[in-house]
Design a protein around this motif. Structure first.
Motif, PDB file in Angstrom:
ATOM      1  N   SER A 124      12.290  11.084   1.302  1.00 39.78           N
ATOM      2  CA  SER A 124      11.015  11.099   2.028  1.00 39.78           C
ATOM      3  C   SER A 124       9.937  10.262   1.356  1.00 39.78           C
ATOM      4  N   LYS A 125      10.143   9.894   0.087  1.00 36.25           N
ATOM      5  CA  LYS A 125       9.180   9.034  -0.598  1.00 36.25           C
ATOM      6  C   LYS A 125       9.287   7.578  -0.144  1.00 36.25           C
ATOM      7  N   HIS A 126      10.449   7.223   0.442  1.00 30.56           N
ATOM      8  CA  HIS A 126      10.697   5.820   0.732  1.00 30.56           C
ATOM      9  C   HIS A 126      10.988   5.538   2.203  1.00 30.56           C
ATOM     10  N   ILE A 127      11.194   6.579   2.992  1.00 35.15           N
ATOM     11  CA  ILE A 127      11.466   6.374   4.412  1.00 35.15           C
ATOM     12  C   ILE A 127      10.875   7.528   5.218  1.00 35.15           C
ATOM     13  N   ARG A 128      10.417   7.237   6.414  1.00 36.97           N
ATOM     14  CA  ARG A 128       9.803   8.251   7.264  1.00 36.97           C
ATOM     15  C   ARG A 128      10.872   9.195   7.808  1.00 36.97           C
ATOM     16  N   LEU A 129      10.645  10.491   7.677  1.00 34.46           N
ATOM     17  CA  LEU A 129      11.550  11.501   8.228  1.00 34.46           C
ATOM     18  C   LEU A 129      10.835  12.195   9.379  1.00 34.46           C
ATOM     19  N   ASP A 130      11.233  11.886  10.612  1.00 37.82           N
ATOM     20  CA  ASP A 130      10.592  12.484  11.778  1.00 37.82           C
ATOM     21  C   ASP A 130      11.197  13.837  12.141  1.00 37.82           C
ATOM     22  N   LYS A 131      12.472  14.013  11.836  1.00 31.78           N
ATOM     23  CA  LYS A 131      13.150  15.257  12.185  1.00 31.78           C
ATOM     24  C   LYS A 131      14.289  15.512  11.205  1.00 31.78           C
ATOM     25  N   ILE A 132      14.512  16.786  10.889  1.00 33.01           N
ATOM     26  CA  ILE A 132      15.637  17.192  10.051  1.00 33.01           C
ATOM     27  C   ILE A 132      16.490  18.160  10.861  1.00 33.01           C
ATOM     28  N   ILE A 133      17.799  17.912  10.897  1.00 30.67           N
ATOM     29  CA  ILE A 133      18.723  18.815  11.587  1.00 30.67           C
ATOM     30  C   ILE A 133      19.706  19.364  10.556  1.00 30.67           C
ATOM     31  N   LEU A 134      19.713  20.673  10.414  1.00 30.15           N
ATOM     32  CA  LEU A 134      20.542  21.358   9.414  1.00 30.15           C
ATOM     33  C   LEU A 134      21.681  22.077  10.105  1.00 30.15           C
ATOM     34  N   GLU A 152       0.818  -1.214   0.000  1.00 31.47           N
ATOM     35  CA  GLU A 152       0.000   0.000   0.000  1.00 31.47           C
ATOM     36  C   GLU A 152       0.852   1.265   0.000  1.00 31.47           C
ATOM     37  N   GLY A 153       2.177   1.090   0.001  1.00 33.79           N
ATOM     38  CA  GLY A 153       3.084   2.232  -0.019  1.00 33.79           C
ATOM     39  C   GLY A 153       3.455   2.752   1.348  1.00 33.79           C
ATOM     40  N   LYS A 154       3.035   2.080   2.423  1.00 33.08           N
ATOM     41  CA  LYS A 154       3.416   2.514   3.775  1.00 33.08           C
ATOM     42  C   LYS A 154       4.907   2.271   3.991  1.00 33.08           C
ATOM     43  N   MET A 155       5.564   3.242   4.643  1.00 36.25           N
ATOM     44  CA  MET A 155       7.014   3.166   4.860  1.00 36.25           C
ATOM     45  C   MET A 155       7.308   2.334   6.107  1.00 36.25           C
ATOM     46  N   LEU A 156       8.123   1.309   5.944  1.00 34.45           N
ATOM     47  CA  LEU A 156       8.493   0.422   7.035  1.00 34.45           C
ATOM     48  C   LEU A 156       9.945   0.655   7.432  1.00 34.45           C
ATOM     49  N   GLN A 206       1.725  -2.638  13.594  1.00 38.28           N
ATOM     50  CA  GLN A 206       2.976  -3.390  13.614  1.00 38.28           C
ATOM     51  C   GLN A 206       4.172  -2.562  13.116  1.00 38.28           C
ATOM     52  N   ILE A 207       3.935  -1.339  12.707  1.00 33.42           N
ATOM     53  CA  ILE A 207       5.019  -0.507  12.179  1.00 33.42           C
ATOM     54  C   ILE A 207       5.767   0.155  13.327  1.00 33.42           C
ATOM     55  N   ASN A 208       7.082   0.011  13.329  1.00 31.37           N
ATOM     56  CA  ASN A 208       7.925   0.600  14.375  1.00 31.37           C
ATOM     57  C   ASN A 208       7.913   2.123  14.266  1.00 31.37           C
ATOM     58  N   ASP A 209       7.854   2.801  15.424  1.00 32.95           N
ATOM     59  CA  ASP A 209       7.798   4.266  15.410  1.00 32.95           C
ATOM     60  C   ASP A 209       9.057   4.908  15.990  1.00 32.95           C
ATOM     61  N   ASP A 210      10.191   4.171  16.036  1.00 35.44           N
ATOM     62  CA  ASP A 210      11.449   4.770  16.491  1.00 35.44           C
ATOM     63  C   ASP A 210      11.807   5.950  15.589  1.00 35.44           C
ATOM     64  N   GLU A 211      12.203   7.044  16.214  1.00 35.15           N
ATOM     65  CA  GLU A 211      12.452   8.291  15.481  1.00 35.15           C
ATOM     66  C   GLU A 211      13.604   8.148  14.495  1.00 35.15           C
ATOM     67  N   ILE A 212      13.387   8.639  13.279  1.00 32.73           N
ATOM     68  CA  ILE A 212      14.419   8.661  12.239  1.00 32.73           C
ATOM     69  C   ILE A 212      14.771  10.117  11.965  1.00 32.73           C
ATOM     70  N   VAL A 213      16.065  10.434  12.090  1.00 30.36           N
ATOM     71  CA  VAL A 213      16.538  11.815  11.974  1.00 30.36           C
ATOM     72  C   VAL A 213      17.441  11.945  10.756  1.00 30.36           C
ATOM     73  N   LEU A 214      17.232  12.993   9.986  1.00 31.94           N
ATOM     74  CA  LEU A 214      18.071  13.303   8.823  1.00 31.94           C
ATOM     75  C   LEU A 214      19.009  14.443   9.179  1.00 31.94           C
ATOM     76  N   GLY A 215      20.313  14.209   9.066  1.00 30.28           N
ATOM     77  CA  GLY A 215      21.314  15.250   9.280  1.00 30.28           C
ATOM     78  C   GLY A 215      21.833  15.769   7.958  1.00 30.28           C
ATOM     79  N   ILE A 216      21.974  17.098   7.835  1.00 34.26           N
ATOM     80  CA  ILE A 216      22.435  17.720   6.587  1.00 34.26           C
ATOM     81  C   ILE A 216      23.625  18.617   6.891  1.00 34.26           C
TER      82      ILE A 216
END
Length: 418
Positions: free
Chosen positions: A152-162, A12-16, A53-63
């Motif tokens: 962001s189309k393929h993985i959940r981005l919970d936070k972005i740090i620039l 269904e396109g949900k990001m795991l 059943q989807i894990n909600d551990d935070e995923i952070v993107l660093g730039i």
């Protein structure tokens, strides 16, 4: 061998949560998933995963935003240990200004031959509008957004740090909280202060005036005698002057060095130049995920704390602040933004297309990874099919090489990720 993770979607396109590449290929072979992209590896499961059943551990993107290279990294804040899911270095285009000048020359030549039309000098309202970003700067920020949108189309981005500028001016003037290491290592200098000192002194030794050498930030009044960790007690010295002249003779040079820095202010123009376009980038990123800002000084402190090698992608990992990390031997990708406008007259030839990423192996075993910049058919009795290709780093260009000697690695769409 470096670890490589695959991004995972359900049907269904949900990001795991990402999984290791070895398991992803196993699921593909078993017919339980389909390959979406290979670089980076993305698979889509043939089943639906319930939201519970989807894990909600935070995923952070660093730039780690830079003028020539940009580092990006995805780190997951797991319950047991932080996990690096993706890291890459992107090379920014450096040819925009030159192409703008070339376009201006062509336009000027064309307009000068329109004799039926009077000359107009005050018709550049678009380039004079308030808040306009120069194209050479805006395209760099847009390239970063393209990478973030692709991820962001393929993985959940919970936070972005620039990462903003290299030094935090506010911390220098208003003071700062101690890092954890400062309670144990009293002689270690904060990276924010060290960088600010070198910038103020124009990266030049204040005794011998040497520039291109190893530079130290020296305490004029020694720390052992109560000298402060302050920009007003620090001066730039080369390694030779510091180790062989001033060290253990601090008071002999104290008055001379204090006179050198008296009244000297930190030049903020380079920092302001780096900030061009950052406000626009902040606004755009804040619409995609929760945005936080950090500085290069904080990044350098974290990198030293955890003994991590300095690279653009490793700095992006440090920017996330999700440390310590047990393993950093993660596959590093190379990203190159592609222009929408194609210059090639022939888009495809045989099994290859313009901009395909290819591998070429010379007879001596030397391997080159590059992308096709031109395709053509030689005007000879064999009508040989040849191409030009440039290495990914842009350092070498090969012309007139037969297609039979090439191996297709990837066919990028908008972004070259390899």
């Amino acid at each position: 061998m470096a670890i490589n993770y695959a991004f995972v979607l359900d049907n269904e396109g949900k990001m795991l949560d990402p999984t290791k590449a070895k398991k992803a290929w196993y699921l593909i072979r078993q017919g339980k998933a389909e390959l979406v992209e290979e670089y980076p590896l993305i698979i889509q499961l043939n089943r639906t995963v319930p939201s519970s059943q989807i894990n909600d551990d935070e995923i952070v993107l660093g730039i780690d935003d830079g003028a020539k290279y940009v580092g990006v990294a995805l780190v997951q804040d797991c319950k047991t240990k932080n996990k690096v899911l993706f890291k890459a270095k992107m090379k920014q285009r450096q040819d925009v200004s030159a192409k703008m000048e070339e376009r201006n020359d062509y336009r000027g030549y064309r307009r000068s031959h329109k004799r039926y039309r009077p000359k107009r000098f005050d018709n550049r309202f678009a380039s004079k509008r308030k808040g306009r970003l120069p194209p050479s700067i805006k395209q760099r920020k847009q390239a970063i957004l393209r990478v973030v949108k692709h991820l962001s189309k393929h993985i959940r981005l919970d936070k972005i740090i620039l990462e903003d500028v290299s030094i935090d001016i506010r911390k220098l003037t208003e003071g700062e909280e101690l890092y954890s290491w400062q309670y144990q290592e009293s002689n270690r200098l904060d990276e924010n202060l060290r960088k600010a000192t070198l910038k103020r002194d124009d990266y030049t030794c204040q005794l011998c005036e040497v520039e291109d050498t190893m530079l130290h930030a020296h305490h004029i009044i020694p720390v052992r005698d109560g000298g402060a960790d302050s920009i007003y007690n620090l001066i730039t010295l080369c390694a030779d002057c510091h180790n062989n002249k001033v060290d253990n003779n601090e008071y002999k040079y104290k008055d001379q060095l204090l006179t050198k820095i008296d009244g000297k202010e930190l030049n903020l123009k380079p920092a302001m130049h780096v900030m061009q376009g950052k406000s626009w980038l902040r606004e755009e990123l804040s619409t995609m995920a929760k945005l936080e800002i950090t500085t290069g000084g904080d990044t350098a402190n974290r990198r030293i704390d955890y003994n991590i090698e300095k690279t653009h992608s490793n700095d992006a990992i440090c920017i996330t602040g999700l440390l310590p990390i047990d393993r950093l031997d993660i596959k590093g990708y190379f990203i190159k933004p592609l222009r929408k406008k194609r210059a090639s007259k022939i888009d495809s030839l045989g099994d290859f297309k313009h901009r395909d990423v290819i591998r070429y192996i010379k007879r001596d075993g030397t391997t080159y990874l590059g992308y096709i910049t031109a395709l053509r058919v030689k005007n000879n009795k064999y009508n040989s099919k040849v191409c030009n290709f440039t290495t990914l780093d842009g350092e070498k260009t090969f012309r007139g090489y037969g297609l039979t000697n090439l191996t297709l690695v990837n066919r990028p769409q908008g972004l070259m990720i390899i």
